[in-house]
Design a protein around this motif. Structure first.
Motif, PDB file in Angstrom:
ATOM      1  N   MET A  87      -1.747  -1.595  -1.100  1.00  0.00           N
ATOM      2  CA  MET A  87      -2.843  -1.046  -1.883  1.00  0.00           C
ATOM      3  C   MET A  87      -4.005  -2.047  -1.952  1.00  0.00           C
ATOM      4  O   MET A  87      -5.158  -1.657  -1.861  1.00  0.00           O
ATOM      5  N   GLN A  88      -3.678  -3.310  -2.085  1.00  0.00           N
ATOM      6  CA  GLN A  88      -4.709  -4.348  -2.172  1.00  0.00           C
ATOM      7  C   GLN A  88      -5.586  -4.365  -0.922  1.00  0.00           C
ATOM      8  O   GLN A  88      -6.798  -4.475  -1.014  1.00  0.00           O
ATOM      9  N   THR A  89      -4.983  -4.246   0.251  1.00  0.00           N
ATOM     10  CA  THR A  89      -5.719  -4.395   1.503  1.00  0.00           C
ATOM     11  C   THR A  89      -5.982  -3.067   2.207  1.00  0.00           C
ATOM     12  O   THR A  89      -6.422  -3.061   3.359  1.00  0.00           O
ATOM     13  N   LEU A  90      -5.717  -1.948   1.532  1.00  0.00           N
ATOM     14  CA  LEU A  90      -5.924  -0.614   2.098  1.00  0.00           C
ATOM     15  C   LEU A  90      -5.193  -0.442   3.432  1.00  0.00           C
ATOM     16  O   LEU A  90      -5.772  -0.009   4.432  1.00  0.00           O
TER      17      LEU A  90
ATOM     18  N   THR B  21       2.053  -0.189   7.359  1.00  0.00           N
ATOM     19  CA  THR B  21       1.248  -1.333   6.930  1.00  0.00           C
ATOM     20  C   THR B  21       0.103  -1.666   7.886  1.00  0.00           C
ATOM     21  O   THR B  21      -0.491  -2.735   7.784  1.00  0.00           O
ATOM     22  N   GLY B  22      -0.217  -0.746   8.788  1.00  0.00           N
ATOM     23  CA  GLY B  22      -1.395  -0.910   9.635  1.00  0.00           C
ATOM     24  C   GLY B  22      -2.634  -0.495   8.862  1.00  0.00           C
ATOM     25  O   GLY B  22      -2.550   0.059   7.764  1.00  0.00           O
ATOM     26  N   PRO B  23      -3.822  -0.727   9.412  1.00  0.00           N
ATOM     27  CA  PRO B  23      -5.059  -0.353   8.724  1.00  0.00           C
ATOM     28  C   PRO B  23      -5.119   1.157   8.445  1.00  0.00           C
ATOM     29  O   PRO B  23      -4.772   1.961   9.305  1.00  0.00           O
ATOM     30  N   ALA B  24      -5.535   1.505   7.252  1.00  0.00           N
ATOM     31  CA  ALA B  24      -5.650   2.919   6.877  1.00  0.00           C
ATOM     32  C   ALA B  24      -7.063   3.453   7.071  1.00  0.00           C
ATOM     33  O   ALA B  24      -7.315   4.630   6.855  1.00  0.00           O
ATOM     34  N   HIS B  25      -7.987   2.611   7.488  1.00  0.00           N
ATOM     35  CA  HIS B  25      -9.372   3.040   7.724  1.00  0.00           C
ATOM     36  C   HIS B  25      -9.437   3.932   8.965  1.00  0.00           C
ATOM     37  O   HIS B  25      -8.778   3.677   9.955  1.00  0.00           O
ATOM     38  N   THR B  26     -10.232   4.982   8.873  1.00  0.00           N
ATOM     39  CA  THR B  26     -10.508   5.863  10.003  1.00  0.00           C
ATOM     40  C   THR B  26     -12.023   5.928  10.162  1.00  0.00           C
ATOM     41  O   THR B  26     -12.761   5.472   9.271  1.00  0.00           O
ATOM     42  N   PRO B  27     -12.525   6.510  11.250  1.00  0.00           N
ATOM     43  CA  PRO B  27     -13.980   6.639  11.391  1.00  0.00           C
ATOM     44  C   PRO B  27     -14.619   7.486  10.278  1.00  0.00           C
ATOM     45  O   PRO B  27     -15.812   7.366  10.018  1.00  0.00           O
ATOM     46  N   LEU B  28     -13.813   8.316   9.599  1.00  0.00           N
ATOM     47  CA  LEU B  28     -14.348   9.192   8.553  1.00  0.00           C
ATOM     48  C   LEU B  28     -14.108   8.676   7.138  1.00  0.00           C
ATOM     49  O   LEU B  28     -14.601   9.253   6.179  1.00  0.00           O
ATOM     50  N   GLY B  29     -13.323   7.633   6.992  1.00  0.00           N
ATOM     51  CA  GLY B  29     -13.005   7.104   5.669  1.00  0.00           C
ATOM     52  C   GLY B  29     -11.537   6.719   5.573  1.00  0.00           C
ATOM     53  O   GLY B  29     -10.840   6.621   6.576  1.00  0.00           O
TER      54      GLY B  29
ATOM     55  N   GLY C 291     -13.786   8.850 -12.610  1.00  0.00           N
ATOM     56  CA  GLY C 291     -13.599   9.520 -11.326  1.00  0.00           C
ATOM     57  C   GLY C 291     -12.135   9.793 -11.075  1.00  0.00           C
ATOM     58  O   GLY C 291     -11.335   9.873 -11.990  1.00  0.00           O
ATOM     59  N   ILE C 292     -11.764   9.919  -9.821  1.00  0.00           N
ATOM     60  CA  ILE C 292     -10.367  10.138  -9.455  1.00  0.00           C
ATOM     61  C   ILE C 292      -9.686   8.776  -9.348  1.00  0.00           C
ATOM     62  O   ILE C 292     -10.112   7.912  -8.586  1.00  0.00           O
ATOM     63  N   LEU C 293      -8.634   8.598 -10.124  1.00  0.00           N
ATOM     64  CA  LEU C 293      -7.862   7.365 -10.085  1.00  0.00           C
ATOM     65  C   LEU C 293      -6.529   7.639  -9.412  1.00  0.00           C
ATOM     66  O   LEU C 293      -5.892   8.654  -9.693  1.00  0.00           O
ATOM     67  N   THR C 294      -6.105   6.741  -8.529  1.00  0.00           N
ATOM     68  CA  THR C 294      -4.821   6.922  -7.855  1.00  0.00           C
ATOM     69  C   THR C 294      -4.091   5.598  -7.732  1.00  0.00           C
ATOM     70  O   THR C 294      -4.710   4.555  -7.544  1.00  0.00           O
ATOM     71  N   ASN C 295      -2.775   5.682  -7.857  1.00  0.00           N
ATOM     72  CA  ASN C 295      -1.929   4.512  -7.640  1.00  0.00           C
ATOM     73  C   ASN C 295      -1.149   4.649  -6.332  1.00  0.00           C
ATOM     74  O   ASN C 295      -0.285   3.841  -6.038  1.00  0.00           O
ATOM     75  N   GLN C 296      -1.466   5.671  -5.543  1.00  0.00           N
ATOM     76  CA  GLN C 296      -0.796   5.901  -4.262  1.00  0.00           C
ATOM     77  C   GLN C 296      -1.547   5.183  -3.146  1.00  0.00           C
ATOM     78  O   GLN C 296      -2.731   5.422  -2.948  1.00  0.00           O
ATOM     79  N   PRO C 297      -0.874   4.308  -2.404  1.00  0.00           N
ATOM     80  CA  PRO C 297      -1.547   3.629  -1.297  1.00  0.00           C
ATOM     81  C   PRO C 297      -1.988   4.638  -0.236  1.00  0.00           C
ATOM     82  O   PRO C 297      -1.433   5.724  -0.123  1.00  0.00           O
ATOM     83  N   PRO C 298      -2.983   4.267   0.557  1.00  0.00           N
ATOM     84  CA  PRO C 298      -3.458   5.180   1.600  1.00  0.00           C
ATOM     85  C   PRO C 298      -2.466   5.284   2.755  1.00  0.00           C
ATOM     86  O   PRO C 298      -1.453   4.566   2.794  1.00  0.00           O
TER      87      PRO C 298
ATOM     88  N   GLN D  93       1.507  -1.687 -10.833  1.00  0.00           N
ATOM     89  CA  GLN D  93       0.866  -0.939  -9.755  1.00  0.00           C
ATOM     90  C   GLN D  93      -0.646  -1.120  -9.820  1.00  0.00           C
ATOM     91  O   GLN D  93      -1.230  -1.078 -10.899  1.00  0.00           O
ATOM     92  N   LEU D  94      -1.252  -1.284  -8.649  1.00  0.00           N
ATOM     93  CA  LEU D  94      -2.709  -1.298  -8.567  1.00  0.00           C
ATOM     94  C   LEU D  94      -3.231   0.130  -8.592  1.00  0.00           C
ATOM     95  O   LEU D  94      -2.566   1.047  -8.123  1.00  0.00           O
ATOM     96  N   VAL D  95      -4.421   0.294  -9.116  1.00  0.00           N
ATOM     97  CA  VAL D  95      -5.060   1.604  -9.184  1.00  0.00           C
ATOM     98  C   VAL D  95      -6.447   1.491  -8.562  1.00  0.00           C
ATOM     99  O   VAL D  95      -7.187   0.550  -8.838  1.00  0.00           O
ATOM    100  N   ARG D  96      -6.759   2.464  -7.709  1.00  0.00           N
ATOM    101  CA  ARG D  96      -8.089   2.533  -7.095  1.00  0.00           C
ATOM    102  C   ARG D  96      -8.843   3.734  -7.640  1.00  0.00           C
ATOM    103  O   ARG D  96      -8.249   4.739  -7.998  1.00  0.00           O
TER     104      ARG D  96
END
Length: 134
Positions: free
Chosen positions: A1-4, A10-18, A34-41, A110-113
């Protein structure tokens, strides 16, 4: 969650769209922040598998495609002192924002984003959009 990074590989969760966040009916909450989530991407490759296999998603996730998802705060336990020593004061249901004055006495579990600049999409729509964006 810390590093998305993806909660599956555990690979990068970034995509070209977000960044892809999957949420079940009890995994996120709307708040004034806003929308708060504790679920990792999740990464693009594991989106469908996570949706199918994660019991929290109940095989019908809400899919958030976020352009911005800053850390907001933490879930956990608030501690305090009394005449005997340190003791649990509260275990709040809502996350404690990092700006809260009690954050120094809070043991995080848990971290929350906070999801910002996001759109809610269907799983198939997301995968089609990602295929054309690549």
């Amino acid at each position: 969650m810390q590093t998305l990074t993806c909660q599956v590989c555990t690979g990068p969760a970034h995509t070209p769209l977000g960044v892809i966040f999957l949420a079940g009916p009890r995994d996120h909450e709307a708040s004034p922040a806003g929308i708060l989530t504790n679920q990792p991407p999740v990464c693009r490759r594991h989106t469908r598998a996570a949706a199918r296999l994660c019991p929290h998603l109940e095989d019908n996730p809400t899919v958030f495609l976020a352009r911005s998802a800053p850390l907001y705060g933490v879930h956990g336990t608030l501690y305090g002192r009394d005449e005997v020593g340190v003791k649990v004061i509260a275990q709040p249901d809502a996350p404690l924002p990092y700006s809260h004055p009690n954050i120094g006495a809070f043991l995080a579990s848990q971290l929350v984003r906070r999801l910002q600049s996001f759109r809610v999409v269907g799983l198939d729509e997301l995968l089609n959009d990602l295929a054309t964006a690549s």
